[in-house]
Design a protein around this motif. Structure first.
Motif, PDB file in Angstrom:
ATOM      1  N   LYS A   1       1.181  10.563   3.471  1.00 21.78           N
ATOM      2  CA  LYS A   1       1.167   9.920   4.783  1.00 21.78           C
ATOM      3  C   LYS A   1       2.509   9.393   5.270  1.00 21.78           C
ATOM      4  CE  LYS A   1      -3.368  10.034   5.137  1.00 21.78           C
ATOM      5  NZ  LYS A   1      -4.081  10.802   6.087  1.00 21.78           N
ATOM      6  N   LEU A   2       3.413   9.055   4.371  1.00 25.11           N
ATOM      7  CA  LEU A   2       4.654   8.418   4.785  1.00 25.11           C
ATOM      8  C   LEU A   2       5.811   9.393   4.711  1.00 25.11           C
ATOM      9  CD1 LEU A   2       4.338   4.992   2.954  1.00 25.11           C
ATOM     10  CD2 LEU A   2       3.808   5.508   5.318  1.00 25.11           C
ATOM     11  N   GLN A   3       6.781   9.175   5.593  1.00 29.93           N
ATOM     12  CA  GLN A   3       8.018   9.941   5.539  1.00 29.93           C
ATOM     13  C   GLN A   3       9.113   9.048   4.984  1.00 29.93           C
ATOM     14  OE1 GLN A   3       8.747  11.456   9.436  1.00 29.93           O
ATOM     15  NE2 GLN A   3       6.872  12.658   9.486  1.00 29.93           N
ATOM     16  N   LYS A   4      10.168   9.653   4.506  1.00 34.24           N
ATOM     17  CA  LYS A   4      11.241   8.889   3.868  1.00 34.24           C
ATOM     18  C   LYS A   4      11.824   7.834   4.812  1.00 34.24           C
ATOM     19  CE  LYS A   4      15.316   9.503   1.036  1.00 34.24           C
ATOM     20  NZ  LYS A   4      16.208  10.447   0.379  1.00 34.24           N
ATOM     21  N   LYS A   5      11.919   8.143   6.090  1.00 35.20           N
ATOM     22  CA  LYS A   5      12.510   7.197   7.051  1.00 35.20           C
ATOM     23  C   LYS A   5      11.623   5.973   7.271  1.00 35.20           C
ATOM     24  CE  LYS A   5      10.739   9.622  11.112  1.00 35.20           C
ATOM     25  NZ  LYS A   5       9.707   8.692  11.479  1.00 35.20           N
ATOM     26  N   ASP A   6      10.320   6.069   6.961  1.00 31.02           N
ATOM     27  CA  ASP A   6       9.402   4.946   7.149  1.00 31.02           C
ATOM     28  C   ASP A   6       9.456   3.923   6.017  1.00 31.02           C
ATOM     29  OD1 ASP A   6       8.485   6.172   9.466  1.00 31.02           O
ATOM     30  OD2 ASP A   6       6.876   7.224   8.393  1.00 31.02           O
ATOM     31  N   LEU A   7      10.053   4.292   4.890  1.00 33.34           N
ATOM     32  CA  LEU A   7      10.071   3.420   3.728  1.00 33.34           C
ATOM     33  C   LEU A   7      11.278   2.490   3.748  1.00 33.34           C
ATOM     34  CD1 LEU A   7       9.149   6.051   1.015  1.00 33.34           C
ATOM     35  CD2 LEU A   7       7.664   4.306   1.974  1.00 33.34           C
ATOM     36  N   PRO A   8      11.128   1.285   3.230  1.00 35.77           N
ATOM     37  CA  PRO A   8      12.281   0.393   3.119  1.00 35.77           C
ATOM     38  C   PRO A   8      13.219   0.902   2.023  1.00 35.77           C
ATOM     39  CG  PRO A   8      10.372  -0.588   2.083  1.00 35.77           C
ATOM     40  CD  PRO A   8       9.904   0.675   2.742  1.00 35.77           C
TER      41      PRO A   8
ATOM     42  N   PHE B   1     -11.826  -5.404   0.811  1.00 38.76           N
ATOM     43  CA  PHE B   1     -11.829  -3.950   0.926  1.00 38.76           C
ATOM     44  C   PHE B   1     -12.294  -3.511   2.319  1.00 38.76           C
ATOM     45  CE2 PHE B   1     -13.703   0.279   0.120  1.00 38.76           C
ATOM     46  CZ  PHE B   1     -12.570   0.908  -0.373  1.00 38.76           C
ATOM     47  N   LEU B   2     -13.246  -4.230   2.891  1.00 38.30           N
ATOM     48  CA  LEU B   2     -13.752  -3.886   4.221  1.00 38.30           C
ATOM     49  C   LEU B   2     -12.825  -4.352   5.335  1.00 38.30           C
ATOM     50  CD1 LEU B   2     -17.529  -4.724   3.755  1.00 38.30           C
ATOM     51  CD2 LEU B   2     -16.484  -2.465   3.876  1.00 38.30           C
ATOM     52  N   ARG B   3     -12.174  -5.495   5.154  1.00 37.02           N
ATOM     53  CA  ARG B   3     -11.414  -6.093   6.246  1.00 37.02           C
ATOM     54  C   ARG B   3      -9.964  -5.612   6.347  1.00 37.02           C
ATOM     55  NH1 ARG B   3     -13.318 -10.445   9.517  1.00 37.02           N
ATOM     56  NH2 ARG B   3     -11.105 -10.715   9.707  1.00 37.02           N
ATOM     57  N   LEU B   4      -9.377  -5.211   5.233  1.00 35.73           N
ATOM     58  CA  LEU B   4      -7.978  -4.807   5.296  1.00 35.73           C
ATOM     59  C   LEU B   4      -7.844  -3.456   5.992  1.00 35.73           C
ATOM     60  CD1 LEU B   4      -6.892  -6.022   1.780  1.00 35.73           C
ATOM     61  CD2 LEU B   4      -6.400  -7.084   3.969  1.00 35.73           C
TER      62      LEU B   4
ATOM     63  N   ASP C   1      -5.264  -0.697   6.120  1.00 33.82           N
ATOM     64  CA  ASP C   1      -4.884   0.635   5.652  1.00 33.82           C
ATOM     65  C   ASP C   1      -4.974   0.750   4.133  1.00 33.82           C
ATOM     66  OD1 ASP C   1      -2.719  -0.851   4.924  1.00 33.82           O
ATOM     67  OD2 ASP C   1      -1.206   0.434   5.832  1.00 33.82           O
ATOM     68  N   THR C   2      -4.706   1.938   3.636  1.00 35.33           N
ATOM     69  CA  THR C   2      -4.901   2.239   2.218  1.00 35.33           C
ATOM     70  C   THR C   2      -4.051   1.365   1.319  1.00 35.33           C
ATOM     71  OG1 THR C   2      -5.375   4.521   2.795  1.00 35.33           O
ATOM     72  CG2 THR C   2      -4.807   4.085   0.510  1.00 35.33           C
ATOM     73  N   MET C   3      -2.806   1.138   1.677  1.00 40.96           N
ATOM     74  CA  MET C   3      -1.928   0.345   0.821  1.00 40.96           C
ATOM     75  C   MET C   3      -2.379  -1.104   0.733  1.00 40.96           C
ATOM     76  SD  MET C   3       0.071   2.536  -0.379  1.00 40.96           S
ATOM     77  CE  MET C   3       1.548   1.837  -1.035  1.00 40.96           C
ATOM     78  N   GLN C   4      -2.927  -1.658   1.799  1.00 42.89           N
ATOM     79  CA  GLN C   4      -3.464  -3.013   1.740  1.00 42.89           C
ATOM     80  C   GLN C   4      -4.790  -3.040   0.986  1.00 42.89           C
ATOM     81  OE1 GLN C   4      -3.753  -4.293   5.797  1.00 42.89           O
ATOM     82  NE2 GLN C   4      -1.620  -4.932   5.892  1.00 42.89           N
ATOM     83  N   ARG C   5      -5.596  -2.025   1.165  1.00 40.33           N
ATOM     84  CA  ARG C   5      -6.908  -1.984   0.517  1.00 40.33           C
ATOM     85  C   ARG C   5      -6.825  -1.814  -0.993  1.00 40.33           C
ATOM     86  NH1 ARG C   5     -10.517   1.623   4.645  1.00 40.33           N
ATOM     87  NH2 ARG C   5     -10.756  -0.013   6.199  1.00 40.33           N
TER      88      ARG C   5
ATOM     89  N   ALA D   1      -1.511   4.881  -4.740  1.00 41.35           N
ATOM     90  CA  ALA D   1      -0.354   4.514  -3.919  1.00 41.35           C
ATOM     91  C   ALA D   1       0.643   5.659  -3.834  1.00 41.35           C
ATOM     92  CB  ALA D   1       0.317   3.273  -4.489  1.00 41.35           C
ATOM     93  N   LYS D   2       0.925   6.314  -4.947  1.00 38.84           N
ATOM     94  CA  LYS D   2       1.861   7.449  -4.932  1.00 38.84           C
ATOM     95  C   LYS D   2       1.326   8.595  -4.070  1.00 38.84           C
ATOM     96  CE  LYS D   2       5.159   6.564  -8.022  1.00 38.84           C
ATOM     97  NZ  LYS D   2       6.557   6.837  -7.919  1.00 38.84           N
TER      98      LYS D   2
END
Length: 130
Positions: free
Chosen positions: A100-107, A31-34, A36-40, A93-94
Motif C-alpha cells: 500500500k505504501l510508496q517510498k516517498k510516503d514513509l518517514p 480493532f473496530l474504531r481504528l 487503517d491497518t497500521m493502527q489496527r 505490517a511489512k
C-alpha cells in the motif's frame, strides 16, 4: 470453614477473568474504531493478547489453588501466544507497507539503507541476475 479457604482463590480467579475480559473488550473496540491497518495492528496484538493472558493466568491459578495441581497447558499456550503475536504483527505490517505504501510516503528511517522492503541488502545493488 471450607468456605473461607475457597474465598481467596475465587477472588483471584475472578479478578484475572474480569481483567482479561476488559482487555479483550478494549482490544475489540479498538480493532473496530481504528481507521487503517497500521493502527489496527495494535488492538489485537497488545490488548487482546493481554486479555487472553489474563484468562489463562486465572485458569492456572484455579488449577493450582483449587484443584491442587499445576497445569502446564495454559503456560504453554501463554508462551506460544506471547511469542507469535509480535511476529504476526510484523509480517502484517511489512505486507501492508509493501502493498500500500510508496517510498516517498514513509518517514526517513535513519538507517544507511532505508526501509528494508524497498532497498536491496548490501552487496546486491549491482547484481546483474536481478
Amino acid at each position: 470453614m471450607d468456605h473461607d479457604l475457597t474465598l481467596l482463590p475465587e477472588i483471584l480467579v475472578s479478578a484475572f477473568l474480569v481483567i482479561g475480559g476488559l482487555f479483550g473488550l478494549v482490544g475489540s473496540i479498538g480493532f473496530l474504531r481504528l481507521r487503517d491497518t497500521m493502527q489496527r495492528l495494535h488492538a489485537p496484538t497488545k490488548a487482546t493478547t493481554l486479555g487472553v493472558g489474563g484468562v489463562l493466568i486465572g485458569s492456572m491459578l484455579y488449577f493450582l489453588m483449587v484443584e491442587g495441581r499445576v497445569s502446564f497447558h495454559e503456560l504453554l499456550i501463554t508462551l506460544f501466544l506471547f511469542l507469535t503475536a509480535p511476529i504476526t504483527a510484523n509480517f502484517i505490517a511489512k505486507t501492508h507497507m509493501q502493498a500500500k505504501l510508496q517510498k516517498k510516503d514513509l518517514p526517513p528511517s535513519g538507517g544507511k539503507y532505508g526501509w528494508a522492503v524497498y532497498d536491496a541488502p548490501p552487496g546486491e545493488e549491482n547484481d546483474p541476475g536481478r
